[in-house]
Write a protein that holds these residues in place. Structure first.
Motif, PDB file in Angstrom:
ATOM      1  N   ASP A  94    -102.034 -27.415 -35.005  1.00 49.60           N
ATOM      2  CA  ASP A  94    -101.083 -27.657 -36.096  1.00 49.60           C
ATOM      3  C   ASP A  94    -101.301 -29.041 -36.691  1.00 49.60           C
ATOM      4  O   ASP A  94    -101.098 -29.259 -37.880  1.00 49.60           O
ATOM      5  CB  ASP A  94     -99.648 -27.537 -35.590  1.00 49.60           C
ATOM      6  N   ARG A  95    -101.699 -29.985 -35.867  1.00 51.22           N
ATOM      7  CA  ARG A  95    -101.938 -31.341 -36.355  1.00 51.22           C
ATOM      8  C   ARG A  95    -103.077 -31.358 -37.379  1.00 51.22           C
ATOM      9  O   ARG A  95    -102.973 -31.991 -38.430  1.00 51.22           O
ATOM     10  CB  ARG A  95    -102.270 -32.258 -35.184  1.00 51.22           C
TER      11      ARG A  95
ATOM     12  N   ARG B  62    -104.102 -28.740 -39.109  1.00 55.05           N
ATOM     13  CA  ARG B  62    -103.680 -27.914 -40.238  1.00 55.05           C
ATOM     14  C   ARG B  62    -102.798 -28.690 -41.209  1.00 55.05           C
ATOM     15  O   ARG B  62    -102.869 -28.514 -42.421  1.00 55.05           O
ATOM     16  CB  ARG B  62    -102.943 -26.677 -39.723  1.00 55.05           C
ATOM     17  N   SER B  63    -101.989 -29.611 -40.693  1.00 59.07           N
ATOM     18  CA  SER B  63    -101.098 -30.377 -41.560  1.00 59.07           C
ATOM     19  C   SER B  63    -101.837 -31.498 -42.304  1.00 59.07           C
ATOM     20  O   SER B  63    -101.260 -32.128 -43.180  1.00 59.07           O
ATOM     21  CB  SER B  63     -99.938 -30.949 -40.754  1.00 59.07           C
TER      22      SER B  63
ATOM     23  N   LYS C  22    -103.157 -34.414 -41.083  1.00 59.65           N
ATOM     24  CA  LYS C  22    -102.950 -35.777 -40.618  1.00 59.65           C
ATOM     25  C   LYS C  22    -104.159 -36.347 -39.877  1.00 59.65           C
ATOM     26  O   LYS C  22    -104.214 -37.517 -39.587  1.00 59.65           O
ATOM     27  CB  LYS C  22    -101.722 -35.845 -39.722  1.00 59.65           C
TER      28      LYS C  22
ATOM     29  N   TYR D  94    -108.340 -23.992 -38.390  1.00 64.01           N
ATOM     30  CA  TYR D  94    -108.013 -25.254 -37.743  1.00 64.01           C
ATOM     31  C   TYR D  94    -107.729 -25.053 -36.260  1.00 64.01           C
ATOM     32  O   TYR D  94    -107.209 -24.029 -35.852  1.00 64.01           O
ATOM     33  CB  TYR D  94    -106.797 -25.890 -38.410  1.00 64.01           C
TER      34      TYR D  94
END
Length: 50
Positions: free
Chosen positions: A40-41, A43-44, A46, A37
């Motif tokens: 982090d966005r 990966r989470s 969303k 990814y």
């Protein structure tokens, strides 16, 4: 003096969540093979693929 590496010469991948290309970063040097990814966005989970 350190040798400069141009950003165009760095390896890149396609993000599994958003589908955009992203380039190698020094913090990913140890585990570049496992990076999927771009952020982090993504990966989470969303971000919707589009």
């Amino acid at each position: 003096m350190a040798r400069m590496i141009k950003k165009a010469n760095l390896p890149s991948k396609i993000c599994a969540a958003c589908g955009l290309p992203f380039a190698w970063r020094k913090k990913w040097a140890r585990d570049w093979d496992q990076v999927r990814y771009c952020s982090d966005r993504c990966r989470s989970g969303k971000v919707k693929p589009g």
